[in-house]
Enzyme design. Structure first.
Site, PDB file in Angstrom:
ATOM      1  N   ASP A 174       0.819  -1.204   0.000  1.00  0.00           N
ATOM      2  CA  ASP A 174       0.000   0.000   0.000  1.00  0.00           C
ATOM      3  C   ASP A 174       0.860   1.265   0.000  1.00  0.00           C
ATOM      4  O   ASP A 174       1.924   1.321   0.622  1.00  0.00           O
ATOM      5  CB  ASP A 174      -0.902  -0.013   1.243  1.00  0.00           C
ATOM      6  CG  ASP A 174      -1.804   1.188   1.340  1.00  0.00           C
ATOM      7  OD1 ASP A 174      -2.675   1.344   0.462  1.00  0.00           O
ATOM      8  OD2 ASP A 174      -1.635   1.992   2.279  1.00  0.00           O
ATOM      9  N   GLU A 187       1.166  -0.507  -5.090  1.00  0.00           N
ATOM     10  CA  GLU A 187       0.106   0.479  -5.254  1.00  0.00           C
ATOM     11  C   GLU A 187       0.804   1.837  -5.256  1.00  0.00           C
ATOM     12  O   GLU A 187       1.054   2.426  -4.209  1.00  0.00           O
ATOM     13  CB  GLU A 187      -0.924   0.373  -4.130  1.00  0.00           C
ATOM     14  CG  GLU A 187      -2.171   1.221  -4.347  1.00  0.00           C
ATOM     15  CD  GLU A 187      -2.134   2.539  -3.609  1.00  0.00           C
ATOM     16  OE1 GLU A 187      -2.487   3.560  -4.229  1.00  0.00           O
ATOM     17  OE2 GLU A 187      -1.766   2.573  -2.430  1.00  0.00           O
TER      18      GLU A 187
END
Length: 627
Positions: free
Chosen positions: A307, A360
């Site tokens: 993330d 990401e």
């Protein structure tokens, strides 16, 4: 044994202990014939560390740990403790204050709002996925279909407010649903223990503890195991960039900035109210690298999506002027975080070569999916945020205005092969006032559905692996409500049931037609037929397999005009067959008559020596093959 433990601590202090979960935390053991629990915790600036819990009425000082030399680690054995006991560390910190801390390596936590760690064994589950684990060692992911269902377990289905489905229930219900919808991968929003439901797991306190909201650790193993038995890969969202500030967590663990950076300008993540890890400390490398391997080793997770990479690698990311810093070279790159990410991928692929590592990353940092030995970060996939932003902007535009922004639909092919991309339609795009995908679509209610079917057809045929957030498959109309289950009652309405049928068929077609995925990262697998028809808002292109594999031809009519006779250039002579028409009545379309087959004519068109004549209604995608 002492020598082995000493070697582990040396490796931990030098950032090279990659299975630290076997050394640190709480481990049931036998010492000198006495059963109990062994503890190890890193707190180099503490004055003293005790273990407190139900077993000693949470009284500090009675069960102290000892310093392991100059390693900064405190270790000890407490006889009589056993699996299931709750505990915390009482840390007499550098300032003489007492802090009660959950175990950073704890394998299980109490259900929030309680915060104690629980002594847990993770070695009793009998896995049934041997065939899956062996198969994936011999089949790298690049040339395989990758159609991912992104899921938040707490809101997929519930039995009422805060009445979550258990891991074991989901092992049946969710996996059966994935199979019925033809998904190949399941991506789970973070399952690491977290105090606040609506952080969705992205603000963690227990990096080694699968959240207790959905049951004990073996339940999660069963969910993963059954996915594997049904041929579905499991990916886990993972958050190494920052952690939350709750008192029982990692913040000021021994009274000093230990896990976080000592410079508050670097430590603070003001937009999230969290703290960044100090990637310059080797012990942080051991902690986080071991954690990535932990999920793959202990829970058989097939890969992780890292993330917020952009926030990790840019020292100025969303920082106010007074918090901006520069690196030793005078630039804004976070050099230590970049080194950590390279080391992360090298470590994971050395231990589990078949793993999937996804970044990401919304930045323009180059070579994210290139090997580290070529100067890259070493991921094997990156989310294509540029494609997502441009394409959503195009589809949100009224069809009568689309010709003026035609490049938003086509520009992505300029860079589609610069990285190994995943095309994400994720939870981030359907929450916090952004509206659901269906609600984003312009026009009348039937046009919204037609636009969404067209959008999905373009997405599934565009180069790159695929990800769709739960609910998108049946046209959830409200944006994601992170406190309640999906609106499954919509399945009682014909338009939503038809959308689900369409997605099921589209998913199956994607998996069956290897030309749609076998050359996702090879520019030779894609060819425009007509990219310039902005006036009519029609595009057409070819997806190619390897030699001998049938190609597919995609035609998208993104306008409100229907064309009963439209000629499309094709590369070869022969008969072409319609595989999918998004306007079929079965899928909620108008059901206008469409050619099911077409034979090519020696009539040059769009730079091709042959062409076929088709009928293509408004707001429709059609997929053809020459097989």
């Amino acid at each position: 044994m002492k020598n082995v433990f000493a070697e582990d601590l040396y490796l931990f202090n030098t950032g090279q202990l990659f299975q630290a979960y076997r050394t640190f935390g709480s481990h049931p053991a036998v010492d000198n014939g006495r059963a109990g629990v062994r503890f190890a915790v890193w707190a180099p600036n503490a004055r003293a560390v005790s273990v407190v819990g139900d077993f000693n009425d949470w009284m500090g000082g009675s069960h102290t740990l000892g310093r392991a030399g100059t390693t900064g680690v405190w270790i000890g054995f407490i006889p009589g403790m056993r699996t299931g006991d709750r505990y915390k560390y009482e840390v007499l910190d550098a300032n003489g204050d007492r802090r009660l801390k959950a175990d950073p390596f704890g394998f299980q936590s109490e259900l929030r709002p309680n915060t104690a760690s629980i002594v847990t064994r993770l070695d009793g589950y009998e896995w049934q996925d041997e065939a899956w684990m062996e198969d994936k060692r011999h089949h790298p992911p690049y040339a395989r279909p990758m159609l991912t269902y992104e899921t938040h377990l707490g809101t997929w289905r519930t039995d009422g407010p805060e009445m979550f489905r258990s891991y074991e229930q989901l092992a049946d219900e969710l996996v059966d649903y994935l199979v019925s919808m033809n998904y190949t991968h399941l991506e789970l929003l973070p399952l690491t223990e977290h105090p606040f439901d609506q952080s969705w797991g992205y603000q963690t306190t227990g990096y080694y503890a699968a959240t207790t909201r959905y049951g004990p650790p073996d339940g999660l193993k069963k969910l993963v195991d059954r996915c594997h038995q049904q041929g579905i890969s499991v990916l886990l969202d993972w958050v190494p960039g920052h952690f939350c500030k709750d008192d029982h967590g990692l913040r000021l663990f021994d009274g000093t900035p230990l896990y976080e950076d000592a410079d508050p300008r670097r430590a603070e993540k003001p937009i999230w109210g969290t703290l960044a890890f100090d990637f310059g400390k080797p012990e942080i490398h051991s902690f986080l690298l071991s954690n990535a391997l932990f999920w793959m080793d202990v829970y058989h997770i097939d890969g992780i999506r890292v993330d917020a990479v952009a926030s990790m690698i840019d020292l100025h990311f969303d920082k106010p002027e007074g918090m901006k810093t520069l690196n030793r070279c005078g630039t804004t790159e976070h050099l230590e975080a970049l080194d950590f990410l390279r080391k992360l991928n090298e470590t994971v692929f050395r231990a589990f070569p078949e793993s999937i590592m996804i970044a990401e990353d919304s930045s323009a940092y180059p070579a994210v999916t290139s090997p580290t030995y070529l100067g890259g970060l070493g991921f094997n996939y990156k989310w294509n945020m540029g494609w997502m932003n441009d394409t959503l902007r195009y589809f949100e535009t009224d069809p009568d205005q689309r010709s003026s922004i035609h490049s938003h639909l086509t520009f992505s092919l300029i860079y589609a092969f610069a990285e190994n991309y995943v095309l994400p339609l994720s939870h981030d795009e359907v929450v916090h006032g952004k509206r659901s995908l269906l609600h984003k679509m312009p026009g009348s209610y039937p046009e919204k559905f037609a636009n969404l079917r067209l959008f999905y057809g373009y997405w599934i045929t565009h180069p790159g692996k695929k990800l769709l957030f739960m609910g998108g498959e049946f046209g959830q109309f409200d944006e994601w409500k992170d406190y309640d289950q999906l609106d499954w009652m919509l399945m009682d309405y014909p338009s939503h049931a038809a959308m689900q049928r369409y997605v099921r068929k589209l998913n199956r077609l994607y998996c069956e037609q290897s030309a749609l995925w076998v050359r996702d990262h090879d520019a030779g697998g894609f060819e425009w037929i007509d990219v310039n028809n902005a006036k009519q808002c029609i595009i057409s292109f070819i997806r190619k397999g390897w030699d001998g594999t049938p190609s597919v031809i995609i035609v998208c009519n993104l306008s409100r005009e229907s064309y009963l006779s439209y000629r499309v250039g094709v590369p070869s002579r022969g008969r072409y067959r319609l595989l999918l028409n998004s306007d079929d009545a079965e899928f909620g379309g108008s059901g206008q008559p469409a050619f099911m087959t077409a034979r090519s004519a020696a009539r040059a068109m769009h730079g091709k020596p042959y062409s076929i004549e088709i009928s293509i209604p408004a707001l429709t995608v059609q997929i053809w093959t020459n097989a």
